[in-house]
Design an enzyme around this catalytic site. Structure first.
Site, short mmCIF file in Angstrom:
data_model
loop_
_atom_site.label_atom_id
_atom_site.label_comp_id
_atom_site.label_asym_id
_atom_site.label_seq_id
_atom_site.Cartn_x
_atom_site.Cartn_y
_atom_site.Cartn_z
N ASP A 135 41.55 76.76 54.57
CA ASP A 135 42.52 76.59 55.67
C ASP A 135 43.05 77.88 56.25
O ASP A 135 43.77 77.85 57.25
CB ASP A 135 43.69 75.74 55.15
CG ASP A 135 43.22 74.33 54.83
OD1 ASP A 135 43.35 73.91 53.67
OD2 ASP A 135 42.67 73.69 55.74
N HIS A 168 44.04 77.52 45.30
CA HIS A 168 43.22 76.30 45.27
C HIS A 168 43.23 75.72 43.86
O HIS A 168 43.25 76.46 42.88
CB HIS A 168 41.77 76.63 45.68
CG HIS A 168 41.01 75.42 46.13
ND1 HIS A 168 40.39 74.57 45.25
CD2 HIS A 168 40.83 74.92 47.36
CE1 HIS A 168 39.83 73.60 45.93
NE2 HIS A 168 40.06 73.77 47.21
#
Ligand code: SDX
Length: 393
Positions: free
Chosen positions: A328, A271
């Site tokens: 996700d 991320h």
């Protein structure tokens, strides 16, 4: 004074905007919407209440929530000419470009929506988007499976109405499974906003030219389509299916990632901001266990996902790069268990992120100091040179 914040004095000013909507601490793995921790909202709130919170800045009273809910229900229907839009797309069209086109087209049906400073119309455009985008998303799905479109049933809540329009048939009654609605409501809460991510920054940048709300949200949907952003949830499923087809050989896949084989990434990991476990991933993992645990015989892809996570979290390559599961990594498994096809997963991300996009656009229009200005660049091209006539080249 210009509302710009540079995260690091040595860092070239990215033109990052200030905002009062969502707070993230990437190192501590903290996420708060308008000051409320995501863990509390996930446990106690609903998607429509979180939408209200993000857009108006406070949790609604019962009267405010009932009024907001009733207004949205009144606007779920599409103009019949907009319904015709769907017959123009090829049957195998990906639902994301279908959705971004249809949202952009809303500004052709609501000419009164074009002035971003006309507050009553911005309010009406906000309600129209929250009400109609689930209908548009359901129609994009129906188009892809060649089934008739269902009109909304306004006796149902936002998420239930969407599920019925997606999976229901005109010829027979459709009962929404409350467990499915609850799981989807939670996933929408977890996706509702995330500060200045790629798609939200796109909405703010397009809106900074005073483009109308529909045009700005349509641009955000297109940005979310990218596999490194909203497309990752579908890419995770493709990755897990690939490992399954390779006999479930997680170790072999991990070594291909570490060897930086072209196009091989650990999707759903890493991320830009979180250099710790994404707090949303923790909540979603528990939901995945709950929902998929109910499937008799368990779910092979969930087992592979867990083994992949365990392997990566104990491997220096990933630990040194601070690569942890993000939002996700597990969502695709849940969406699949709820009955959605893989190429539809990013549409579900867009449905969740919609209130956050709207909140950021409104904040930027109302407070120009929060605008992302025109980003500058570091020029690395040719120095000045004279034109060479064609015959001398
Ligand atoms: C979302 O911004 C947001 O808030 C987004 C989002 C939201 O709610 O809006 O949270 C939603 O988009 C989540 C991210 C979904 N994308 C994926 O899961 C795709 C896989 N992830 C990577 O593409 C990547 O992790 C990013 C793009 C998400 C973040 O990249 P970073 O943090 O900028 O890391 P980087 O590209 O600078 O890479 C640092 C190192 C590199 O290795 P070295 O060159 O140092 O050897 O880490 C490696 C990268 O190769 N790396 C990965 C990896 N992610 C980074 N290696 C393998 N698999 C990965 N997923």
């Amino acid at each position: 004074s210009t509302g710009y914040i540079t995260h690091d004095p040595g860092f070239v000013n990215t033109g990052a905007a200030s905002s009062a909507i969502t707070y993230i601490d990437g190192d501590a793995g903290i996420l708060r919407y308008r000051g409320y921790p995501i863990e509390q909202l996930a446990q106690k709130s609903t998607f429509i209440e979180v939408s209200y919170l993000l857009i108006y800045g406070e949790l609604p009273t019962k009267t405010q929530l009932d009024d907001f809910t009733e207004k949205i229900q009144r606007h779920t229907l599409l103009h019949e000419d907009l319904k015709a839009f769907f017959s123009g797309f090829p049957r195998d069209a990906h639902p994301m470009p279908v959705l971004s086109s249809a949202v952009s087209a809303l500004s052709t049906f609501y000419q009164d929506s074009l002035n971003p400073f006309d507050e009553p119309n911005v309010e009406l455009s906000t309600i129209r988007l929250l009400a109609k985008v689930p209908t548009l998303a359901a129609y994009a799905y129906k188009k892809s499976v060649g089934q008739p479109l269902l009109y909304p049933d306004n006796s149902l809540g936002l998420v239930e109405n969407f599920l019925r329009m997606t999976f229901g048939f005109p010829a027979e009654p459709y009962e929404v499974d409350p467990e499915v609605a609850k799981a989807l409501d939670l996933l929408f809460i977890l996706h509702a906003d995330h500060e200045q991510n790629c798609s939200t920054s796109t909405v703010r940048l397009v809106g900074s030219s005073e483009a109308n709300l529909f045009a700005s949200i349509s641009a955000g949907i297109n940005a979310l389509f990218g596999p490194l952003h909203g497309g990752a949830n579908a890419a995770v499923l493709d990755m897990l299916e690939g490992i399954k087809n390779d006999g479930g050989d997680v170790a072999n896949f991990v070594s291909r990632v570490k060897n930086k084989e072209k196009g091989v990434k650990l999707m759903g990991f890493g991320h830009r901001v979180y250099k710790n476990y994404d707090p949303r991933a923790k909540i979603i993992k528990n939901t995945a266990d709950e929902i998929l645990g109910k499937i008799a015989g368990g779910d092979e892809l969930l087992d592979i996902a867990k083994k992949l996570e365990e392997t990566a979290l104990s491997d220096d390559y990933f630990v040194e790069r601070k690569l942890y599961p993000n939002v996700d990594f597990y969502t695709g498994l849940i969406y699949r268990a709820l009955g959605f096809p893989t190429k539809y997963f990013t549409v579900l991300f867009a449905l969740g992120r919609l209130p956050g996009w709207i909140a950021h656009w409104r904040e930027m229009i109302q407070d120009p100091a929060t605008k992302i200005g025109r980003p500058r660049q570091i020029y690395t091209g040719e120095t000045e040179r004279d034109y060479t006539p064609l015959e001398q080249r």
